[in-house]
Design an enzyme around this catalytic site. Structure first.
Site, PDB file in Angstrom:
ATOM      1  N   CYS A 123      38.243  42.476  45.830  1.00 49.53           N
ATOM      2  CA  CYS A 123      38.443  41.176  46.466  1.00 49.53           C
ATOM      3  C   CYS A 123      39.898  40.788  46.252  1.00 49.53           C
ATOM      4  O   CYS A 123      40.771  41.655  46.187  1.00 49.53           O
ATOM      5  CB  CYS A 123      37.454  40.133  45.948  1.00 49.53           C
ATOM      6  SG  CYS A 123      37.508  39.846  44.166  1.00 49.53           S
ATOM      7  N   TRP A 124      40.194  39.502  46.154  1.00 52.91           N
ATOM      8  CA  TRP A 124      41.596  39.087  46.067  1.00 52.91           C
ATOM      9  C   TRP A 124      42.231  39.500  44.745  1.00 52.91           C
ATOM     10  O   TRP A 124      43.268  40.158  44.703  1.00 52.91           O
ATOM     11  CB  TRP A 124      41.701  37.575  46.264  1.00 52.91           C
ATOM     12  CG  TRP A 124      43.058  36.999  45.941  1.00 52.91           C
ATOM     13  CD1 TRP A 124      43.362  36.093  44.977  1.00 52.91           C
ATOM     14  CD2 TRP A 124      44.308  37.299  46.589  1.00 52.91           C
ATOM     15  NE1 TRP A 124      44.705  35.803  44.968  1.00 52.91           N
ATOM     16  CE2 TRP A 124      45.308  36.541  45.959  1.00 52.91           C
ATOM     17  CE3 TRP A 124      44.665  38.154  47.634  1.00 52.91           C
ATOM     18  CZ2 TRP A 124      46.652  36.582  46.337  1.00 52.91           C
ATOM     19  CZ3 TRP A 124      46.004  38.204  48.010  1.00 52.91           C
ATOM     20  CH2 TRP A 124      46.977  37.425  47.369  1.00 52.91           C
TER      21      TRP A 124
END
Length: 354
Positions: free
Chosen positions: A95-96
């Protein structure tokens, strides 16, 4: 401190079967790791709402609402995408920042029995690595730059070199732009974001053998809306250059072929030419726009080349060291193949590449 077995680093990506980007569709569209598929645990609107709740009411409320959405979305992805995956399947999720979104997804997959792992640092860590590679890789490669005015067939010459086994970097293909006022890709194809261009460039650079030349077309620092990294621009500026010389008639014929699609919308073409206001006289610009609307492309492009593109190219050459001149009399397949063979012969490439 070593990473946990279920948290892996970038150099371990090759050990996994599928790379899953758990970020929202908008984040994925901006840029993502090469080969990743987007299975968002929160869509764009859900992510916006959770972010707003986090700021306005705190982490607990955001997680209470968001947690249900995450669980529902993960379950939907498992049902829609993963029902045929064998027990030995190894997915890697990011993810981020390598935090809660990818952590939740990887945990669910491990609970099912797949050897799922999470990418350490997530996309943010990957982006930091890309920036480092953009600085480190270009100086390590043996660049050979092909230069020439508009219509010289430089991209086609790169293709002829690639057909003979040479290493080629097509920057315009990566940027989806020809680098001029009329250089947009046909049919409204958008350019990648700067981050996506950087990702594609690093992916290409890492595949090259530093012991062999890499052929590339001369480009300005900006290609449409994207920009070459500083180390890349500097490496190309220092590299040996080949100046392709082609008769004007052959150049014009190629330009008319490559840009014929612009004639499908005369009004849009005339509007594009407005970008030259201030660079050309009002009378010249009005004449060109009239020709565009009348579909008189041969006259239009002949004057664009002689009055705009060729003078720009000559000025750029004043700032660049002269290189070897390669006369190319014909831009058909046979002529380009002969030119490619001559370049590879001069570069000392073995017969397999010639």
């Amino acid at each position: 401190m070593a990473a946990k077995p279920d948290i892996v680093t970038l150099d371990q990506i090759g050990a996994f079967d599928t790379l899953i980007d758990a970020r929202s569709p908008a984040e994925f569209a901006l840029d993502h790791l090469p080969g990743a598929i987007n299975l968002p645990v929160l869509d764009d609107e859900e992510r916006r709402i959770v972010g707003t709740l986090y700021k306005q009411t705190g982490a607990f409320e955001a997680r209470r609402i968001g947690g249900a959405w995450v669980a529902r979305n993960i379950a939907r992805h498992i049902e829609a995408v993963m029902q045929d995956r064998p027990a030995r399947w190894r997915p890697l999720v990011y993810c981020w920042r390598g935090g809660q979104r990818s952590g939740a997804f990887a945990l669910w997959l491990r609970q099912i029995g797949w050897a799922a792992a999470q990418l350490q640092g997530g996309y943010k860590g990957y982006r930091r690595w890309v920036v480092e590679q953009l600085d480190a890789l270009p100086p390590t490669l043996d660049w050979r730059v092909i230069a020439g005015p508009t219509g010289s067939g430089k991209t086609r010459l790169l293709q002829a070199l690639a057909a003979r086994g040479a290493q080629v970097l097509d920057l315009e293909a990566l940027a989806r732009h020809r680098g001029s006022i009329l250089g947009a890709w046909p049919d409204g194809q958008p350019q990648p974001s700067q981050k996506a261009f950087d990702t594609a460039l690093v992916d290409a650079l890492r595949r090259f053998d530093p012991a062999r030349p890499v052929w590339v077309e001369a480009e300005s620092r900006k290609i449409g809306a994207v920009q070459l990294p500083e180390a890349m621009a500097a490496a190309l500026q220092r590299a040996p250059r080949v100046q392709v010389e082609v008769p004007f008639a052959a150049r014009l014929a190629l330009v008319l072929q490559d840009y014929a699609w612009l004639g499908r919308d005369p009004q849009a073409l005339a509007l594009r030419l407005s970008a030259l206001r201030g660079l050309q006289s009002n009378d010249t610009l009005a004449r060109w726009q009239d020709w565009a609307q009348a579909g008189r492309l041969p006259e239009l492009f002949a004057e664009l080349m002689t009055h705009h593109y060729d003078p720009l190219y000559r000025r750029s050459q004043e700032r660049t060291a002269a290189g070897r001149v390669l006369p190319v009399t014909a831009l058909d397949a046979a002529g380009l193949d002969r030119a490619a063979a001559e370049l590879l012969d001069d570069a000392g490439m073995p017969p397999v590449f010639r």
